[in-house]
Design an enzyme around this catalytic site. Structure first.
Site, PDB file in Angstrom:
ATOM      1  N   GLU A 100       0.843  -1.209   0.000  1.00 12.18           N
ATOM      2  CA  GLU A 100       0.000   0.000   0.000  1.00 12.18           C
ATOM      3  C   GLU A 100       0.870   1.248   0.000  1.00 12.18           C
ATOM      4  O   GLU A 100       2.055   1.184   0.338  1.00 12.18           O
ATOM      5  CB  GLU A 100      -0.853  -0.023   1.282  1.00 12.18           C
ATOM      6  CG  GLU A 100      -2.315   0.149   1.196  1.00 12.18           C
ATOM      7  CD  GLU A 100      -2.951   1.146   0.271  1.00 12.18           C
ATOM      8  OE1 GLU A 100      -2.315   1.692  -0.647  1.00 12.18           O
ATOM      9  OE2 GLU A 100      -4.145   1.392   0.471  1.00 12.18           O
ATOM     10  N   ASP A 101       0.272   2.363  -0.371  1.00  7.39           N
ATOM     11  CA  ASP A 101       1.042   3.613  -0.349  1.00  7.39           C
ATOM     12  C   ASP A 101       1.082   4.231   1.042  1.00  7.39           C
ATOM     13  O   ASP A 101       2.120   4.635   1.530  1.00  7.39           O
ATOM     14  CB  ASP A 101       0.494   4.623  -1.376  1.00  7.39           C
ATOM     15  CG  ASP A 101      -1.014   4.855  -1.269  1.00  7.39           C
ATOM     16  OD1 ASP A 101      -1.688   4.241  -0.415  1.00  7.39           O
ATOM     17  OD2 ASP A 101      -1.541   5.674  -2.062  1.00  7.39           O
ATOM     18  N   ASP A 104      -3.767   5.629   6.549  1.00  5.53           N
ATOM     19  CA  ASP A 104      -4.214   6.890   7.125  1.00  5.53           C
ATOM     20  C   ASP A 104      -5.219   6.567   8.240  1.00  5.53           C
ATOM     21  O   ASP A 104      -4.828   6.255   9.360  1.00  5.53           O
ATOM     22  CB  ASP A 104      -4.800   7.738   5.984  1.00  5.53           C
ATOM     23  CG  ASP A 104      -5.351   9.077   6.422  1.00  5.53           C
ATOM     24  OD1 ASP A 104      -5.043   9.532   7.526  1.00  5.53           O
ATOM     25  OD2 ASP A 104      -6.118   9.675   5.639  1.00  5.53           O
ATOM     26  N   PHE A 154      -1.118  16.330   4.334  1.00  2.56           N
ATOM     27  CA  PHE A 154      -1.427  15.644   3.090  1.00  2.56           C
ATOM     28  C   PHE A 154      -0.176  15.619   2.221  1.00  2.56           C
ATOM     29  O   PHE A 154       0.398  16.656   1.907  1.00  2.56           O
ATOM     30  CB  PHE A 154      -2.578  16.353   2.370  1.00  2.56           C
ATOM     31  CG  PHE A 154      -3.131  15.534   1.252  1.00  2.56           C
ATOM     32  CD1 PHE A 154      -4.021  14.490   1.511  1.00  2.56           C
ATOM     33  CD2 PHE A 154      -2.753  15.770  -0.060  1.00  2.56           C
ATOM     34  CE1 PHE A 154      -4.511  13.709   0.497  1.00  2.56           C
ATOM     35  CE2 PHE A 154      -3.253  14.983  -1.097  1.00  2.56           C
ATOM     36  CZ  PHE A 154      -4.135  13.959  -0.812  1.00  2.56           C
ATOM     37  N   ARG A 167       1.643  11.785  -8.972  1.00  2.53           N
ATOM     38  CA  ARG A 167       2.093  10.410  -8.708  1.00  2.53           C
ATOM     39  C   ARG A 167       3.492  10.168  -9.253  1.00  2.53           C
ATOM     40  O   ARG A 167       4.213   9.296  -8.791  1.00  2.53           O
ATOM     41  CB  ARG A 167       1.141   9.403  -9.366  1.00  2.53           C
ATOM     42  CG  ARG A 167      -0.283   9.437  -8.825  1.00  2.53           C
ATOM     43  CD  ARG A 167      -1.049   8.239  -9.360  1.00  2.53           C
ATOM     44  NE  ARG A 167      -2.495   8.381  -9.230  1.00  2.53           N
ATOM     45  CZ  ARG A 167      -3.190   8.103  -8.132  1.00  2.53           C
ATOM     46  NH1 ARG A 167      -2.568   7.670  -7.064  1.00  2.53           N
ATOM     47  NH2 ARG A 167      -4.498   8.254  -8.114  1.00  2.53           N
TER      48      ARG A 167
HETATM   49  P1  IMP Z   1      -7.322   5.146   4.768  1.00  3.12           P
HETATM   50  O1  IMP Z   1      -8.351   4.167   4.320  1.00  3.12           O
HETATM   51  O2  IMP Z   1      -7.922   6.351   5.437  1.00  3.12           O
HETATM   52  O3  IMP Z   1      -6.223   4.526   5.618  1.00  3.12           O
HETATM   53  O4  IMP Z   1      -6.664   5.783   3.500  1.00  3.12           O
HETATM   54  C1  IMP Z   1      -5.977   5.065   2.616  1.00  3.12           C
HETATM   55  C2  IMP Z   1      -5.888   5.747   1.269  1.00  3.12           C
HETATM   56  O5  IMP Z   1      -6.131   7.165   1.321  1.00  3.12           O
HETATM   57  C3  IMP Z   1      -4.477   5.605   0.796  1.00  3.12           C
HETATM   58  O6  IMP Z   1      -4.298   4.384   0.133  1.00  3.12           O
HETATM   59  C4  IMP Z   1      -4.315   6.818  -0.113  1.00  3.12           C
HETATM   60  O7  IMP Z   1      -4.728   6.476  -1.413  1.00  3.12           O
HETATM   61  C5  IMP Z   1      -5.228   7.864   0.478  1.00  3.12           C
HETATM   62  N1  IMP Z   1      -4.463   8.847   1.288  1.00  3.12           N
HETATM   63  C6  IMP Z   1      -4.447   8.968   2.636  1.00  3.12           C
HETATM   64  N2  IMP Z   1      -3.638   9.969   3.042  1.00  3.12           N
HETATM   65  C7  IMP Z   1      -3.124  10.502   1.912  1.00  3.12           C
HETATM   66  C8  IMP Z   1      -2.175  11.573   1.653  1.00  3.12           C
HETATM   67  O8  IMP Z   1      -1.635  12.253   2.542  1.00  3.12           O
HETATM   68  N3  IMP Z   1      -1.912  11.802   0.340  1.00  3.12           N
HETATM   69  C9  IMP Z   1      -2.464  11.097  -0.681  1.00  3.12           C
HETATM   70  N4  IMP Z   1      -3.331  10.093  -0.491  1.00  3.12           N
HETATM   71  C10 IMP Z   1      -3.657   9.787   0.789  1.00  3.12           C
HETATM   72 MG    MG Z   2      -4.295   3.969  -1.834  1.00  5.32          MG
END
Ligand code: IMP
Ligand code: MG
Length: 176
Positions: A100-101, A104, A154, A167
């Site tokens: 995963e990237d 959050d 962010f 990206r």
């Molecule tokens: P989560 O489900 O809230 O943990 O978010 C996961 C997804 O939100 C990640 O796979 C990202 O694609 C996106 N995301 C969360 N924070 C950021 C950020 O700071 N920059 C860009 N994408 C983010």
């Molecule tokens: Mg993602």
């Protein structure tokens, strides 16, 4: 919020990323000891990280790609995970590595881990994320491996986007 290329500050440079990813690859090689791995790259954000990481891995490895989404074009999570495309091969008995990237809120990670555990009896399941934004976590989940922690800002670049953009940057940047 709008993010312009000229406003971006470097949080992790290309060199810092590449050094840490190589190190993580070695940690994973030590863990898997040459056993076959199915790496699941979560599109689109993890693709840049995944293609760099897998080139440091020395075991027989297959790559799968799935697409989930929780973000629209804004910079805060929608709170709901959509399985846009989650077709996977038979993972029973396999070593599965999710790539995963960023983690959050943790909703995407939890959704995916639960989905795999509900549908398969895998041999091992490890969650590997480029970034870990621990401070914004809403559900109880931690990546098994990650490269860097980020605080509540962010970030873009190296796969991570703002409204589809940035990206392609070789570094992780943020707007002050
Ligand atoms: P989560 O489900 O809230 O943990 O978010 C996961 C997804 O939100 C990640 O796979 C990202 O694609 C996106 N995301 C969360 N924070 C950021 C950020 O700071 N920059 C860009 N994408 C983010
Ligand atoms: Mg993602």
């Amino acid at each position: 919020m709008e993010i312009k290329l000229e406003d971006l500050k470097v949080l992790y440079s290309e060199e810092q990323l590449q050094t840490r990813i190589k190190e993580l690859g070695q940690e994973l090689n030590t863990f898997y000891k040459g056993e076959e791995v199915i790496a699941i790259c979560v599109l689109k954000g993890a693709v840049v990280f995944a293609v760099d990481l897998v080139r440091h891995l020395d075991m027989p490895l297959k790559m799968e790609f799935i697409r989930l989404s929780s973000y629209g074009s804004s910079t805060t999570t929608s709170g709901k995970v959509n399985a846009v495309d989650i077709k996977l091969p038979d993972l029973n008995g396999k070593n599965v590595l999710i790539i995963e990237d960023i983690v959050d809120t943790g909703l995407t990670a939890k959704f995916l881990v639960d989905f795999i555990n509900m549908n398969f009896h895998v041999k091992t399941l490890k969650f590997c994320s480029l970034l870990d934004k621990k401070i914004t976590r809403k559900v109880d989940i931690e990546p098994d491996y990650y490269c860097f922690e980020v605080d509540d800002k962010f970030v873009v670049g190296y796969g991570l986007d703002y409204d589809g953009l940035y990206r392609n940057l070789p570094y992780i940047g943020y707007k002050e």
